[in-house]
Design an enzyme around this catalytic site. Structure first.
Site, short mmCIF file in Angstrom:
data_model
loop_
_atom_site.label_atom_id
_atom_site.label_comp_id
_atom_site.label_asym_id
_atom_site.label_seq_id
_atom_site.Cartn_x
_atom_site.Cartn_y
_atom_site.Cartn_z
N ASP A 26 0.78 -1.26 0.00
CA ASP A 26 0.00 0.00 0.00
C ASP A 26 0.81 1.30 0.00
O ASP A 26 0.43 2.27 0.68
CB ASP A 26 -0.95 0.02 1.21
CG ASP A 26 -1.93 -1.15 1.20
OD1 ASP A 26 -1.92 -1.94 0.24
OD2 ASP A 26 -2.70 -1.27 2.16
N GLU A 74 -4.63 -0.80 -1.33
CA GLU A 74 -5.93 -0.90 -0.67
C GLU A 74 -6.89 0.04 -1.38
O GLU A 74 -6.54 1.21 -1.65
CB GLU A 74 -5.82 -0.49 0.81
CG GLU A 74 -7.16 -0.58 1.55
CD GLU A 74 -7.08 -0.19 3.03
OE1 GLU A 74 -5.98 -0.14 3.59
OE2 GLU A 74 -8.15 0.07 3.61
N LYS A 131 -6.61 -4.88 -3.13
CA LYS A 131 -7.25 -5.54 -1.99
C LYS A 131 -8.27 -4.60 -1.34
O LYS A 131 -7.99 -3.42 -1.15
CB LYS A 131 -6.19 -5.99 -0.97
CG LYS A 131 -5.34 -4.86 -0.39
CD LYS A 131 -4.23 -5.45 0.47
CE LYS A 131 -3.45 -4.42 1.23
NZ LYS A 131 -4.17 -3.60 2.18
N LYS A 134 -7.50 -4.92 4.85
CA LYS A 134 -6.18 -4.58 5.38
C LYS A 134 -5.17 -5.68 5.05
O LYS A 134 -4.02 -5.41 4.75
CB LYS A 134 -6.26 -4.36 6.90
CG LYS A 134 -7.27 -3.29 7.33
CD LYS A 134 -7.03 -1.96 6.69
CE LYS A 134 -8.03 -0.91 7.17
NZ LYS A 134 -8.01 0.29 6.29
N VAL A 159 3.27 0.23 4.26
CA VAL A 159 2.54 0.98 5.29
C VAL A 159 1.13 0.43 5.47
O VAL A 159 0.57 -0.13 4.53
CB VAL A 159 2.46 2.47 4.92
CG1 VAL A 159 3.85 3.08 4.86
CG2 VAL A 159 1.73 2.73 3.60
N THR A 160 0.59 0.64 6.65
CA THR A 160 1.29 1.06 7.83
C THR A 160 1.69 -0.18 8.64
O THR A 160 1.04 -1.22 8.54
CB THR A 160 0.42 1.99 8.74
OG1 THR A 160 -0.76 1.28 9.15
CG2 THR A 160 0.03 3.25 8.01
N CYS A 164 -1.89 -2.60 7.82
CA CYS A 164 -1.88 -3.52 6.67
C CYS A 164 -0.65 -4.43 6.62
O CYS A 164 -0.74 -5.57 6.17
CB CYS A 164 -2.06 -2.75 5.37
SG CYS A 164 -3.73 -2.07 5.25
N GLN A 204 8.46 -13.76 21.47
CA GLN A 204 8.10 -15.16 21.72
C GLN A 204 8.76 -16.09 20.69
O GLN A 204 8.13 -17.00 20.15
CB GLN A 204 6.58 -15.35 21.70
CG GLN A 204 5.85 -14.44 22.69
CD GLN A 204 4.36 -14.62 22.61
OE1 GLN A 204 3.82 -15.62 23.09
NE2 GLN A 204 3.69 -13.67 21.98
C1 C5J Z 1 -2.95 0.48 5.62
C2 C5J Z 1 -4.68 1.67 6.78
N1 C5J Z 1 -2.45 0.31 4.39
N2 C5J Z 1 -3.84 2.09 7.72
N3 C5J Z 1 -4.22 0.95 5.72
O1 C5J Z 1 -2.28 0.26 6.60
O2 C5J Z 1 -5.85 1.94 6.85
#
Ligand code: C5J
Length: 225
Positions: A26, A74, A131, A134, A159-160, A164, A204
């Protein structure tokens, strides 16, 4: 098979570049530039710029290696039929998903804001996955593409970090992929979420994957072991 070892936390990981894909999540104008979805939610979009240079370096190295590079975006269909009402109506953005903004309709496929930023434009032949959610596996052809190409490991960036990137890493981990996340190739509007998101992946014993950085990935790709 020619494996390379990537230094990472919680431990180094050996991968075969031929069985490894890079997924760039994204890196769109809607998230990185003023007037897009990210800014409508009240975020300082300049905070995401820091990932652009390291991702560019990662793309140059992995293109040289002829590795599979996949980009995601996205966004929703113009009729919003793939956008849940709960997503559209959530919060109090300055402009809602689907409404007109300075870069076209917010988070809609085909609009200027939906484009990947100029510095990271996909090259011809590099798959771009659109897509609605997320995670990059949800309602997309990503799973079958990776299977067809015999991919076992993913280098996931973009990102972010905590939205996502994290959702995609979790989806991939559940599907059996080993995920390496180069931290400097990811960014968030919330630096503390970025830090914590990376910690959560590698905690972990690497519950969701491995955390590294562009320098260590590039060093590994520069030499075969
Ligand atoms: C992504 C969002 N790409 N933060 N989307 O992280 O809404």
């Amino acid at each position: 098979m020619s494996t390379v070892t990537v230094e990472a936390e919680p431990e180094a990981i050996a991968i075969d570049p031929a069985c490894t894909a890079v997924i760039v999540i994204d890196m769109q104008r809607d998230f990185l530039e003023p007037g897009g979805f990210g800014e409508t939610l009240g975020n300082d979009v300049s905070l995401l710029q820091r990932a652009v240079g390291p991702i560019r370096a990662l793309l140059e190295a992995t293109r040289r290696r002829k590795m599979l590079i996949i980009h995601t975006r996205e966004g929703h269909l113009p009729d919003l039929s793939d956008a849940p009402k709960a997503k559209i109506e959530r919060g109090a953005p300055s402009i809602r998903i689907g409404a007109p903004g300075p870069m076209g309709r917010i988070l809609i496929r085909g609009e200027a804001g939906h484009d990947i930023v100029e510095a990271l434009k996909p090259l011809p032949g590099e798959p771009v996955i659109d897509k609605p959610g997320k995670g990059a596996f949800y309602a997309t052809g990503l799973g079958s593409l990776l299977q067809q190409r015999g991919i076992e490991n993913l280098i996931v960036c973009g990102v972010t970090t905590e939205v996502c990137v994290h959702t995609t890493v979790r989806e991939a981990n559940d599907r059996g992929y080993k995920c390496i996340v180069p931290g400097d190739c990811c960014a968030s509007y919330f630096p503390e979420f970025h830090e914590m998101g990376l910690k959560m992946i590698k905690a972990q014993g690497g519950i969701f994957g491995w955390v590294s950085d562009s320098t260590r990935v590039l060093v590994a790709l520069g030499r075969d072991r």
